[in-house]
Design a protein around this motif. Sequence first.
Motif, PDB file in Angstrom:
ATOM      1  N   MET A  31      -4.362  24.713  25.553  1.00 13.75           N
ATOM      2  CA  MET A  31      -5.652  24.099  25.258  1.00 13.75           C
ATOM      3  C   MET A  31      -6.818  24.977  25.693  1.00 13.75           C
ATOM      4  O   MET A  31      -7.938  24.808  25.233  1.00 13.75           O
ATOM      5  CB  MET A  31      -5.730  22.718  25.918  1.00 13.75           C
ATOM      6  N   GLN A  32      -6.557  25.923  26.592  1.00 18.87           N
ATOM      7  CA  GLN A  32      -7.597  26.855  27.033  1.00 18.87           C
ATOM      8  C   GLN A  32      -6.915  28.158  27.442  1.00 18.87           C
ATOM      9  O   GLN A  32      -6.412  28.287  28.550  1.00 18.87           O
ATOM     10  CB  GLN A  32      -8.410  26.276  28.191  1.00 18.87           C
ATOM     11  N   LEU A  33      -6.889  29.112  26.515  1.00 23.42           N
ATOM     12  CA  LEU A  33      -6.210  30.376  26.758  1.00 23.42           C
ATOM     13  C   LEU A  33      -7.146  31.350  27.474  1.00 23.42           C
ATOM     14  O   LEU A  33      -8.171  31.761  26.929  1.00 23.42           O
ATOM     15  CB  LEU A  33      -5.755  30.993  25.432  1.00 23.42           C
ATOM     16  N   HIS A  34      -6.797  31.706  28.706  1.00 20.38           N
ATOM     17  CA  HIS A  34      -7.504  32.770  29.419  1.00 20.38           C
ATOM     18  C   HIS A  34      -6.767  34.070  29.094  1.00 20.38           C
ATOM     19  O   HIS A  34      -5.662  34.311  29.577  1.00 20.38           O
ATOM     20  CB  HIS A  34      -7.521  32.499  30.921  1.00 20.38           C
ATOM     21  N   LYS A  39     -11.634  34.293  26.470  1.00 21.27           N
ATOM     22  CA  LYS A  39     -11.152  32.920  26.624  1.00 21.27           C
ATOM     23  C   LYS A  39     -11.236  32.233  25.271  1.00 21.27           C
ATOM     24  O   LYS A  39     -12.246  32.324  24.581  1.00 21.27           O
ATOM     25  CB  LYS A  39     -11.981  32.168  27.669  1.00 21.27           C
ATOM     26  N   LEU A  40     -10.149  31.582  24.878  1.00 25.31           N
ATOM     27  CA  LEU A  40     -10.092  30.852  23.613  1.00 25.31           C
ATOM     28  C   LEU A  40      -9.833  29.394  23.933  1.00 25.31           C
ATOM     29  O   LEU A  40      -8.847  29.050  24.586  1.00 25.31           O
ATOM     30  CB  LEU A  40      -8.973  31.407  22.724  1.00 25.31           C
ATOM     31  N   GLU A  41     -10.725  28.505  23.478  1.00 25.73           N
ATOM     32  CA  GLU A  41     -10.577  27.087  23.776  1.00 25.73           C
ATOM     33  C   GLU A  41     -11.136  26.260  22.626  1.00 25.73           C
ATOM     34  O   GLU A  41     -11.807  26.773  21.727  1.00 25.73           O
ATOM     35  CB  GLU A  41     -11.288  26.725  25.076  1.00 25.73           C
ATOM     36  N   GLN A  42     -10.816  24.965  22.653  1.00 30.36           N
ATOM     37  CA  GLN A  42     -11.315  24.008  21.665  1.00 30.36           C
ATOM     38  C   GLN A  42     -10.867  24.348  20.251  1.00 30.36           C
ATOM     39  O   GLN A  42     -11.513  23.951  19.278  1.00 30.36           O
ATOM     40  CB  GLN A  42     -12.852  23.915  21.718  1.00 30.36           C
ATOM     41  N   LEU A  89      -5.954  23.050  16.481  1.00 32.48           N
ATOM     42  CA  LEU A  89      -4.503  23.091  16.339  1.00 32.48           C
ATOM     43  C   LEU A  89      -3.831  23.335  17.680  1.00 32.48           C
ATOM     44  O   LEU A  89      -2.854  22.666  18.035  1.00 32.48           O
ATOM     45  CB  LEU A  89      -4.105  24.185  15.345  1.00 32.48           C
ATOM     46  N   LEU A  90      -4.346  24.288  18.468  1.00 26.21           N
ATOM     47  CA  LEU A  90      -3.749  24.582  19.764  1.00 26.21           C
ATOM     48  C   LEU A  90      -3.961  23.436  20.744  1.00 26.21           C
ATOM     49  O   LEU A  90      -3.102  23.165  21.588  1.00 26.21           O
ATOM     50  CB  LEU A  90      -4.331  25.878  20.328  1.00 26.21           C
ATOM     51  N   VAL A  91      -5.101  22.747  20.646  1.00 22.51           N
ATOM     52  CA  VAL A  91      -5.342  21.587  21.507  1.00 22.51           C
ATOM     53  C   VAL A  91      -4.321  20.496  21.214  1.00 22.51           C
ATOM     54  O   VAL A  91      -3.707  19.924  22.124  1.00 22.51           O
ATOM     55  CB  VAL A  91      -6.776  21.052  21.323  1.00 22.51           C
ATOM     56  N   ALA A  92      -4.106  20.188  19.933  1.00 21.12           N
ATOM     57  CA  ALA A  92      -3.135  19.160  19.558  1.00 21.12           C
ATOM     58  C   ALA A  92      -1.730  19.559  19.990  1.00 21.12           C
ATOM     59  O   ALA A  92      -0.979  18.751  20.546  1.00 21.12           O
ATOM     60  CB  ALA A  92      -3.181  18.927  18.046  1.00 21.12           C
ATOM     61  N   LEU A  93      -1.378  20.820  19.757  1.00 17.17           N
ATOM     62  CA  LEU A  93      -0.053  21.294  20.134  1.00 17.17           C
ATOM     63  C   LEU A  93       0.121  21.265  21.647  1.00 17.17           C
ATOM     64  O   LEU A  93       1.173  20.868  22.168  1.00 17.17           O
ATOM     65  CB  LEU A  93       0.146  22.717  19.604  1.00 17.17           C
ATOM     66  N   GLY A  94      -0.920  21.661  22.377  1.00 16.91           N
ATOM     67  CA  GLY A  94      -0.851  21.648  23.832  1.00 16.91           C
ATOM     68  C   GLY A  94      -0.672  20.254  24.391  1.00 16.91           C
ATOM     69  O   GLY A  94       0.049  20.056  25.374  1.00 16.91           O
ATOM     70  N   GLN A  95      -1.299  19.253  23.769  1.00  9.80           N
ATOM     71  CA  GLN A  95      -1.156  17.888  24.254  1.00  9.80           C
ATOM     72  C   GLN A  95       0.217  17.322  23.921  1.00  9.80           C
ATOM     73  O   GLN A  95       0.815  16.620  24.733  1.00  9.80           O
ATOM     74  CB  GLN A  95      -2.261  17.011  23.665  1.00  9.80           C
ATOM     75  N   ILE A  96       0.731  17.626  22.740  1.00  8.38           N
ATOM     76  CA  ILE A  96       2.065  17.146  22.377  1.00  8.38           C
ATOM     77  C   ILE A  96       3.127  17.761  23.283  1.00  8.38           C
ATOM     78  O   ILE A  96       4.036  17.082  23.761  1.00  8.38           O
ATOM     79  CB  ILE A  96       2.366  17.460  20.897  1.00  8.38           C
ATOM     80  N   LEU A  97       3.004  19.074  23.535  1.00 14.94           N
ATOM     81  CA  LEU A  97       3.994  19.771  24.360  1.00 14.94           C
ATOM     82  C   LEU A  97       3.680  19.671  25.847  1.00 14.94           C
ATOM     83  O   LEU A  97       4.475  20.109  26.671  1.00 14.94           O
ATOM     84  CB  LEU A  97       4.058  21.250  23.957  1.00 14.94           C
TER      85      LEU A  97
END
Length: 245
Positions: free
Chosen positions: A82-85, A62-65, A68-76
């Motif tokens: 935001m939390q990759l299982h 699991k990849l989280e926090q 860059l991915l959190v910001a991208l996930g919120q924009i998109l």
Amino acid sequence: VDSPFHASVKFRDLQAEKLMANAGGPPGMIEGRLEGFLDAAGKTADSNAISGRGEIFLRDGKLEQYSLLVALGQILQIDELMQLHLEQAEVHFHISPGIVTIDQLLLRSPNIRLSATGTIDFNGKLHLDSQLALNDKIRRQLFAPIRENFQPLNQPPGYAAVAFHVSGTIERPKTDLMERVVGHDLRDLGGVISSLFGHGKKKKAQAEPSPGASLAPSPSPNDATASPPPNEARPAASLAPAPTP
């Protein structure tokens, strides 16, 4: 003494979060169990002379926090970013004097694939050609101008991707992923990201809305609307007569 050596190591069930913390990385960003192998040879007095190859697999990952991915996930508005299982997470590499070459890095969740190839210098410099791929289910949810930046792939079928580059160093990586995903038409991107993380400064006067559709996430109808703070009460005027000089 400069002695030649050869080492072949296999490992399994190593805790990824603990290894990340011991290496000085942020806690809680990655979870799972690591397994793989490393076969290397070189000279004890010259670390740049090491050569070899290896593979690492992350199980139940699991990849989280990851900011860059959190910001991208919120924009998109893609929660999965935001939390990759991770259903699949692996890296295949080989080592030559002074350089680790990433033959394949793949992180795959149910609807998203992150992949990369390239090199990592022994001094920590990154040169990775990377790709973010979304399946058709996620891609259809994107704002139209952003959706057009994802080009369909032949393999795997049903996915579309955007290519990006990772540079900088391991301690301070840099990437053009955000620009590649949102394109050049998104204005004031820095302000959008800052507001997502609560770093935006309050403006004295409300700015006029710019023409065109906004890319910022729309508030949910269920979100409570905060009422403006009451005006500060002015001190009451004194009714006592002024003292006679």
